[in-house]
Motif scaffolding. Structure first.
Motif, PDB file in Angstrom:
ATOM      1  N   MET A 147       0.886  -1.294  -0.092  1.00 31.45           N
ATOM      2  CA  MET A 147       0.247  -0.111  -0.014  1.00 31.45           C
ATOM      3  C   MET A 147       0.787   1.313  -0.161  1.00 31.45           C
ATOM      4  N   ASN A 148       0.566   2.125  -0.928  1.00 35.97           N
ATOM      5  CA  ASN A 148       1.507   3.330  -1.110  1.00 35.97           C
ATOM      6  C   ASN A 148       0.736   4.431  -0.088  1.00 35.97           C
ATOM      7  N   PHE A 149       1.573   5.244   0.629  1.00 38.16           N
ATOM      8  CA  PHE A 149       1.141   6.132   1.484  1.00 38.16           C
ATOM      9  C   PHE A 149       1.849   7.284   1.323  1.00 38.16           C
ATOM     10  N   THR A 150       1.351   8.480   1.848  1.00 38.17           N
ATOM     11  CA  THR A 150       2.250   9.805   2.124  1.00 38.17           C
ATOM     12  C   THR A 150       1.848  10.393   3.473  1.00 38.17           C
ATOM     13  N   LYS A 151       3.015  10.749   4.150  1.00 37.37           N
ATOM     14  CA  LYS A 151       2.791  11.018   5.465  1.00 37.37           C
ATOM     15  C   LYS A 151       2.874  12.859   5.308  1.00 37.37           C
ATOM     16  N   MET A 152       1.876  13.610   5.791  1.00 36.05           N
ATOM     17  CA  MET A 152       1.871  14.940   5.617  1.00 36.05           C
ATOM     18  C   MET A 152       1.385  15.646   7.006  1.00 36.05           C
ATOM     19  N   HIS A 153       1.563  16.718   6.968  1.00 35.39           N
ATOM     20  CA  HIS A 153       1.031  17.555   8.448  1.00 35.39           C
ATOM     21  C   HIS A 153       0.508  18.966   7.843  1.00 35.39           C
ATOM     22  N   GLY A 154      -0.638  19.393   8.538  1.00 34.64           N
ATOM     23  CA  GLY A 154      -1.017  20.990   8.570  1.00 34.64           C
ATOM     24  C   GLY A 154      -1.198  21.329   9.835  1.00 34.64           C
ATOM     25  N   ALA A 155      -0.081  22.593  10.125  1.00 30.88           N
ATOM     26  CA  ALA A 155      -0.157  23.202  11.550  1.00 30.88           C
ATOM     27  C   ALA A 155       0.043  22.039  12.527  1.00 30.88           C
ATOM     28  N   GLY A 156       1.092  21.214  12.239  1.00 33.31           N
ATOM     29  CA  GLY A 156       1.380  20.116  13.120  1.00 33.31           C
ATOM     30  C   GLY A 156       0.413  18.931  13.371  1.00 33.31           C
ATOM     31  N   ASN A 157      -0.624  19.225  12.830  1.00 37.70           N
ATOM     32  CA  ASN A 157      -1.922  18.110  12.665  1.00 37.70           C
ATOM     33  C   ASN A 157      -1.470  17.078  11.455  1.00 37.70           C
ATOM     34  N   ASP A 158      -0.925  15.812  11.835  1.00 40.03           N
ATOM     35  CA  ASP A 158      -0.341  15.152  11.058  1.00 40.03           C
ATOM     36  C   ASP A 158      -1.396  13.938  10.504  1.00 40.03           C
ATOM     37  N   PHE A 159      -1.185  13.319   9.282  1.00 43.43           N
ATOM     38  CA  PHE A 159      -1.889  12.536   8.542  1.00 43.43           C
ATOM     39  C   PHE A 159      -1.297  11.579   7.830  1.00 43.43           C
ATOM     40  N   VAL A 160      -1.722  10.429   7.601  1.00 43.76           N
ATOM     41  CA  VAL A 160      -1.512   9.440   6.664  1.00 43.76           C
ATOM     42  C   VAL A 160      -2.214   9.630   5.458  1.00 43.76           C
ATOM     43  N   ARG A 219      -6.590  20.773   3.436  1.00 41.70           N
ATOM     44  CA  ARG A 219      -5.583  21.662   2.702  1.00 41.70           C
ATOM     45  C   ARG A 219      -4.394  20.651   2.460  1.00 41.70           C
ATOM     46  N   CYS A 220      -3.952  19.820   3.303  1.00 41.33           N
ATOM     47  CA  CYS A 220      -3.319  18.536   3.156  1.00 41.33           C
ATOM     48  C   CYS A 220      -3.517  17.634   1.730  1.00 41.33           C
ATOM     49  N   LEU A 221      -4.794  17.287   1.714  1.00 43.05           N
ATOM     50  CA  LEU A 221      -5.584  16.602   0.664  1.00 43.05           C
ATOM     51  C   LEU A 221      -5.362  17.413  -0.737  1.00 43.05           C
ATOM     52  N   ALA A 222      -5.543  18.588  -0.674  1.00 40.34           N
ATOM     53  CA  ALA A 222      -5.431  19.514  -1.938  1.00 40.34           C
ATOM     54  C   ALA A 222      -3.895  19.452  -2.389  1.00 40.34           C
ATOM     55  N   ARG A 223      -3.063  19.560  -1.353  1.00 41.25           N
ATOM     56  CA  ARG A 223      -1.661  19.549  -1.832  1.00 41.25           C
ATOM     57  C   ARG A 223      -1.247  18.149  -2.554  1.00 41.25           C
ATOM     58  N   TYR A 224      -1.773  17.101  -1.851  1.00 46.72           N
ATOM     59  CA  TYR A 224      -1.509  15.708  -2.154  1.00 46.72           C
ATOM     60  C   TYR A 224      -2.005  15.755  -3.642  1.00 46.72           C
ATOM     61  N   ALA A 225      -3.281  16.160  -3.863  1.00 46.99           N
ATOM     62  CA  ALA A 225      -3.868  15.882  -5.304  1.00 46.99           C
ATOM     63  C   ALA A 225      -3.021  17.013  -6.189  1.00 46.99           C
ATOM     64  N   LEU A 226      -2.500  17.753  -5.787  1.00 46.19           N
ATOM     65  CA  LEU A 226      -1.739  18.584  -6.787  1.00 46.19           C
ATOM     66  C   LEU A 226      -0.452  17.979  -7.160  1.00 46.19           C
ATOM     67  N   GLU A 227       0.039  17.553  -6.047  1.00 52.24           N
ATOM     68  CA  GLU A 227       1.522  16.926  -6.503  1.00 52.24           C
ATOM     69  C   GLU A 227       1.458  15.374  -6.954  1.00 52.24           C
ATOM     70  N   LYS A 228       0.516  14.725  -6.617  1.00 53.59           N
ATOM     71  CA  LYS A 228       0.302  13.544  -7.334  1.00 53.59           C
ATOM     72  C   LYS A 228      -0.338  13.286  -8.734  1.00 53.59           C
ATOM     73  N   GLY A 229      -0.715  14.542  -9.100  1.00 50.37           N
ATOM     74  CA  GLY A 229      -1.448  14.538 -10.426  1.00 50.37           C
ATOM     75  C   GLY A 229      -2.864  14.219 -10.477  1.00 50.37           C
ATOM     76  N   VAL A 230      -3.476  14.210  -9.323  1.00 45.57           N
ATOM     77  CA  VAL A 230      -4.993  13.851  -9.503  1.00 45.57           C
ATOM     78  C   VAL A 230      -5.601  15.155 -10.126  1.00 45.57           C
ATOM     79  N   VAL A 231      -5.091  16.116  -9.908  1.00 46.84           N
ATOM     80  CA  VAL A 231      -5.691  17.541 -10.617  1.00 46.84           C
ATOM     81  C   VAL A 231      -4.653  18.069 -11.461  1.00 46.84           C
ATOM     82  N   ARG A 232      -4.962  18.945 -12.346  1.00 47.70           N
ATOM     83  CA  ARG A 232      -3.959  19.418 -13.539  1.00 47.70           C
ATOM     84  C   ARG A 232      -3.195  20.336 -12.683  1.00 47.70           C
TER      85      ARG A 232
END
Length: 213
Positions: A1-14, A75-88
């Protein structure tokens, strides 16, 4: 399973792009968010297809419960979508479906590079029905169920005047008179969160007004 670790203002996510994969996300969130035996995170964010928006976000907290929405997560998911090519790559704004509402996230550019992601969480809702608050399960006095401000509860012998609001997910804000650092948040927070008046639990925040200027 591929995942990305991210955080927004210290609130962290997989973050995981699930496609149409079916899994026990509650069980996976508990396992994957464990900070000792898993990856470690506050929440598991899932990116899924949507018929109403650009895509859907589901949020599972570390205890396995599903949250209605999450501003930092959006906000994290928006950046993820941009960097992973989910959106143009030239996308300026996207829409994300959550359990309670569709949220628009804008991309702020500087010198051709996206530097910020702004989530428009929509208008706050103060009514007991919208937060939601089960008035009958509590002992506090309510003058107006359409404005759940200064609703009094007693938790572990501490009297708190809570200001209740929904931003797509429920929040209870307590304004301290003394230092925020001295408030027993770790003890009181979970007790407020699980009060029977909050059928979907609640996010508890404390604040102190330093100046009206």
């Amino acid at each position: 399973m591929n995942f990305t670790k991210m955080h927004g203002a210290g609130n962290d996510f997989v973050v995981i792009n699930t496609g149409n994969t079916k899994r026990d996300w509650t069980k996976l969130a508990i396992t994957i968010c464990d900070r000792h035996r898993g990856i470690g995170a506050d929440s598991l964010l899932l990116l899924l297809p949507s018929k109403k928006a650009d895509f859907t976000m589901r949020t599972f907290d570390a205890d396995g419960s599903e949250a209605e929405t999450c501003g930092n997560g959006l906000r994290c998911l928006a950046r993820y979508a941009l960097e992973k090519g989910v959106v143009r790559p030239d996308t300026k704004e996207i829409s994300i479906e959550t359990l309670t509402r569709i949220v628009r996230v804008k991309f702020e550019e500087r010198n051709g590079e996206v530097i910020k992601f702004w989530a428009n969480m929509g208008l706050p809702e103060f009514g007991a029905e919208n937060i939601p608050v089960n008035i009958k399960a509590g002992k506090g006095k309510v003058a107006d169920t359409q404005s759940m401000i200064n609703y009094t509860v007693t938790v572990d012998k501490m009297v708190l005047e809570l200001n209740l609001v929904s931003m797509g997910n429920p929040h209870a804000v307590y304004f301290c008179q003394d230092s925020v650092a001295e408030f027993p948040l770790s003890r009181i927070g979970s007790l407020v969160e699980n009060l029977p008046i909050f059928p979907t639990r609640i996010n508890f925040e404390i604040a102190r007004v330093l100046s009206r200027q």
